[in-house]
Every structure is written in C-alpha cells, then in structure tokens.
Design an enzyme around this catalytic site. Structure first.
Site, PDB file in Angstrom:
ATOM      1  N   GLY A  46       0.782  -1.382   0.004  1.00  0.00           N
ATOM      2  CA  GLY A  46      -0.117  -0.046  -0.091  1.00  0.00           C
ATOM      3  C   GLY A  46       0.816   1.168  -0.008  1.00  0.00           C
ATOM      4  O   GLY A  46       2.082   1.331   0.062  1.00  0.00           O
ATOM      5  N   GLN A  51       3.233  10.035   1.306  1.00  0.00           N
ATOM      6  CA  GLN A  51       4.656   9.277   1.205  1.00  0.00           C
ATOM      7  C   GLN A  51       5.454   9.406   0.218  1.00  0.00           C
ATOM      8  O   GLN A  51       6.815   9.298   0.203  1.00  0.00           O
ATOM      9  CB  GLN A  51       4.163   7.728   1.511  1.00  0.00           C
ATOM     10  CG  GLN A  51       3.668   7.247   2.626  1.00  0.00           C
ATOM     11  CD  GLN A  51       3.539   5.689   2.623  1.00  0.00           C
ATOM     12  OE1 GLN A  51       2.691   5.216   2.378  1.00  0.00           O
ATOM     13  NE2 GLN A  51       4.569   5.151   3.460  1.00  0.00           N
ATOM     14  N   CYS A 113       6.179  -0.085   7.581  1.00  0.00           N
ATOM     15  CA  CYS A 113       5.873   0.905   6.682  1.00  0.00           C
ATOM     16  C   CYS A 113       7.063   1.362   6.073  1.00  0.00           C
ATOM     17  O   CYS A 113       8.230   1.506   6.383  1.00  0.00           O
ATOM     18  CB  CYS A 113       5.295   2.047   7.612  1.00  0.00           C
ATOM     19  SG  CYS A 113       4.946   3.551   6.781  1.00  0.00           S
ATOM     20  N   LEU A 114       6.732   1.799   4.675  1.00  0.00           N
ATOM     21  CA  LEU A 114       8.043   2.009   3.530  1.00  0.00           C
ATOM     22  C   LEU A 114       8.506   3.320   4.152  1.00  0.00           C
ATOM     23  O   LEU A 114       9.572   3.731   3.859  1.00  0.00           O
ATOM     24  CB  LEU A 114       7.434   2.324   2.270  1.00  0.00           C
ATOM     25  CG  LEU A 114       6.818   0.990   1.595  1.00  0.00           C
ATOM     26  CD1 LEU A 114       6.255   1.308   0.483  1.00  0.00           C
ATOM     27  CD2 LEU A 114       7.909  -0.036   1.519  1.00  0.00           C
ATOM     28  N   HIS A 155      -4.256   1.265   7.942  1.00  0.00           N
ATOM     29  CA  HIS A 155      -2.905   1.937   8.094  1.00  0.00           C
ATOM     30  C   HIS A 155      -2.522   3.083   6.953  1.00  0.00           C
ATOM     31  O   HIS A 155      -2.003   4.069   7.404  1.00  0.00           O
ATOM     32  CB  HIS A 155      -1.983   0.858   7.790  1.00  0.00           C
ATOM     33  CG  HIS A 155      -0.513   1.099   7.846  1.00  0.00           C
ATOM     34  ND1 HIS A 155       0.664   0.506   8.088  1.00  0.00           N
ATOM     35  CD2 HIS A 155       0.080   2.046   6.549  1.00  0.00           C
ATOM     36  CE1 HIS A 155       1.743   1.130   8.023  1.00  0.00           C
ATOM     37  NE2 HIS A 155       1.488   1.880   6.871  1.00  0.00           N
ATOM     38  N   GLU A 156      -3.159   2.968   5.933  1.00  0.00           N
ATOM     39  CA  GLU A 156      -3.099   4.043   4.711  1.00  0.00           C
ATOM     40  C   GLU A 156      -4.019   5.194   5.312  1.00  0.00           C
ATOM     41  O   GLU A 156      -3.509   6.371   5.002  1.00  0.00           O
ATOM     42  CB  GLU A 156      -3.687   3.473   3.368  1.00  0.00           C
ATOM     43  CG  GLU A 156      -2.779   2.170   2.859  1.00  0.00           C
ATOM     44  CD  GLU A 156      -1.409   2.287   3.070  1.00  0.00           C
ATOM     45  OE1 GLU A 156      -0.940   3.380   3.346  1.00  0.00           O
ATOM     46  OE2 GLU A 156      -0.710   1.352   2.845  1.00  0.00           O
ATOM     47  N   HIS A 159      -1.940   7.467   7.686  1.00  0.00           N
ATOM     48  CA  HIS A 159      -1.135   8.439   6.597  1.00  0.00           C
ATOM     49  C   HIS A 159      -1.835   9.734   6.322  1.00  0.00           C
ATOM     50  O   HIS A 159      -1.218  10.817   6.437  1.00  0.00           O
ATOM     51  CB  HIS A 159      -0.467   7.748   5.430  1.00  0.00           C
ATOM     52  CG  HIS A 159       0.621   7.005   5.739  1.00  0.00           C
ATOM     53  ND1 HIS A 159       1.873   7.155   6.313  1.00  0.00           N
ATOM     54  CD2 HIS A 159       0.746   5.405   5.609  1.00  0.00           C
ATOM     55  CE1 HIS A 159       2.610   6.239   6.288  1.00  0.00           C
ATOM     56  NE2 HIS A 159       1.904   4.995   5.942  1.00  0.00           N
TER      57      HIS A 159
HETATM   58  O1  GNR Z   1       3.960  -2.734   2.677  1.00  0.00           O
HETATM   59  C1  GNR Z   1       3.446  -2.609   3.836  1.00  0.00           C
HETATM   60  N1  GNR Z   1       3.005  -3.690   4.393  1.00  0.00           N
HETATM   61  C2  GNR Z   1       2.237  -3.516   5.328  1.00  0.00           C
HETATM   62  C3  GNR Z   1       2.000  -4.701   6.264  1.00  0.00           C
HETATM   63  C4  GNR Z   1       1.069  -4.577   7.271  1.00  0.00           C
HETATM   64  C5  GNR Z   1       0.399  -3.696   7.539  1.00  0.00           C
HETATM   65  C6  GNR Z   1       0.377  -2.486   6.689  1.00  0.00           C
HETATM   66  C7  GNR Z   1       1.301  -2.660   5.505  1.00  0.00           C
HETATM   67  S1  GNR Z   1       1.217  -1.137   4.555  1.00  0.00           S
HETATM   68  C8  GNR Z   1       3.059  -1.131   3.925  1.00  0.00           C
HETATM   69  C9  GNR Z   1       3.472   0.015   2.940  1.00  0.00           C
HETATM   70  C10 GNR Z   1       3.057   1.019   3.643  1.00  0.00           C
HETATM   71  O2  GNR Z   1       3.944   1.949   4.371  1.00  0.00           O
HETATM   72  N2  GNR Z   1       1.849   1.912   3.370  1.00  0.00           N
HETATM   73  O3  GNR Z   1       1.713   2.925   4.076  1.00  0.00           O
HETATM   74 NI    NI Z   2       2.786   3.007   5.698  1.00  0.00          NI
END
Ligand code: GNR
Ligand code: NI
Length: 188
Positions: A46, A51, A113-114, A155-156, A159
């Site tokens: 995601g 980001q 998270c990236l 999670h997204e 952000h």
């Molecule tokens: O790549 C991602 N893996 C992930 C694993 C578990 C819960 C959420 C994520 S999102 C993350 C990519 C990212 O940072 N998205 O904002």
């Molecule tokens: Ni993230």
C-alpha cells in the site's frame, strides 16, 4: 510513469493532514500511476500520496495475493517442501476514502511501513470495516473489508491524518523502534 522518492521518518511532511481531491484530472491519474510504480518497486502492499510528498487524500493498495489456481513451483530447501505460486496483481485506488462501521473486534497484524524502513511491530485495529471512496472518475463506491485489506486501509488512512503505525505503540516500544532505526541507518 516514474518512481518517486518515498519520504522517511522524521520527515515533517509525514505529519501533515492531507487535503481532499477535488479535480479528477490527468494530474491525478499520473500521481496514481506513479504511486503504483513506486509501491511495486519498493516493494510494498500500500502507499499513501503523502509518502511521496503529495498531501492529497489518495491511496493505492495491492495485496498481491498468491495465485493458488496457477501452476506453482515446488521448492525444497532444508528438507522442507513447499510450493511457490505466482502473485496476482490486484491494484486498487481509493480517493477521498472514509472508514465506516469499524468492528469492535480487533485483529492484530505485524505491520511495517515504507516510511519507517526495517521496523516491524504488532498493531491492533478493528478486524473489519466498511470503506466509502471515490474512483479515478470521481464515482463513489462502498465496500466491506476484512483481513489484511481492512488492516492495510486503516494503516493508509492513518497516513492521510499524519499518523504512522509506530504512533499506535506504547512510548517504550516506539522509542525502541526509533532507536533501532537510527542504529540501522548508522550501520548502513
Ligand atoms: O508494505 C506494507 N506492508 C504492510 C504490512 C502490514 C500492514 C500494513 C502495511 S502497509 C506497508 C506499505 C506502507 O507503508 N503503506 O503506507
Ligand atoms: Ni505506511
């Protein structure tokens, strides 16, 4: 199409609240296609526009599930046999998303998270939810989500509000995660 640079902590832009999309134009389509390219390259499942430094309410998600209908490749190392399947591409775009009806029941996933590279921690979130969102043409849709998809969209969504998964950890665990990230960077 272009791979864009992914912002990492402690970049202050990761803390801004993103603005709603009002123009469903070519600039938006370019942003979304660049976000997919950046996410697949990273790789991640995601990505939120902030980001890549764009404070707009745009998310892309592709859980890239294993395609168990396809022919797998049998793999045997250490006497432990298992099958690798190719992944299916399932690109999804969510514009101006809203979370509806989050369940009381929680689910725990180990998140990463990236923007917080190489740090992983368990986070509890509502196990299911509904999402209302617009597509690239501005049409509104609603969908029930569960499993990894429910976790990922939450999670997204965070952000878009300037919140990172480490903000859900206890202060002790968050400080440990930040220390580990600093150490990893010094080693690199
Ligand atoms: O790549 C991602 N893996 C992930 C694993 C578990 C819960 C959420 C994520 S999102 C993350 C990519 C990212 O940072 N998205 O904002
Ligand atoms: Ni993230």
């Amino acid at each position: 199409m272009a791979i864009r640079e992914i912002l990492e902590v402690p970049d202050p832009r990761l803390k801004v609240v993103s603005e709603p999309v009002t123009e469903f134009d070519d600039e938006l389509k370019t942003l979304v296609s660049d976000m997919f390219e950046t996410m697949y390259d990273a790789p991640g499942i995601g990505l939120a526009a902030i980001q890549v430094g764009v404070p707009k309410r745009v998310l892309v998600i592709d859980l890239q599930p294993e395609d168990t209908e396809a022919e797998g490749e049998v793999c045997n190392h250490g006497g432990h046999e298992h099958v690798h399947y190719p992944v299916k591409k399932e690109p999804r775009v969510f514009i101006n998303p809203e979370i509806l009806d989050p369940a009381d029941e929680l689910a725990t996933y180990q998140e990463g998270c990236l923007s917080v590279p190489d740090i992983f921690a368990d986070v509890d979130r509502p196990a299911t939810c509904r999402v209302r969102y617009q597509d690239l043409e501005g049409e509104t849709h609603e969908e029930d989500l569960d499993g990894l998809m429910a976790t990922c969209i939450q999670h997204e969504m965070d952000h878009l509000e300037g919140i990172l998964f480490i903000d859900h950890l206890s202060r002790l665990k968050r400080n440990m995660a930040i220390k580990k990230l600093k150490k990893l960077r010094e080693a690199a």
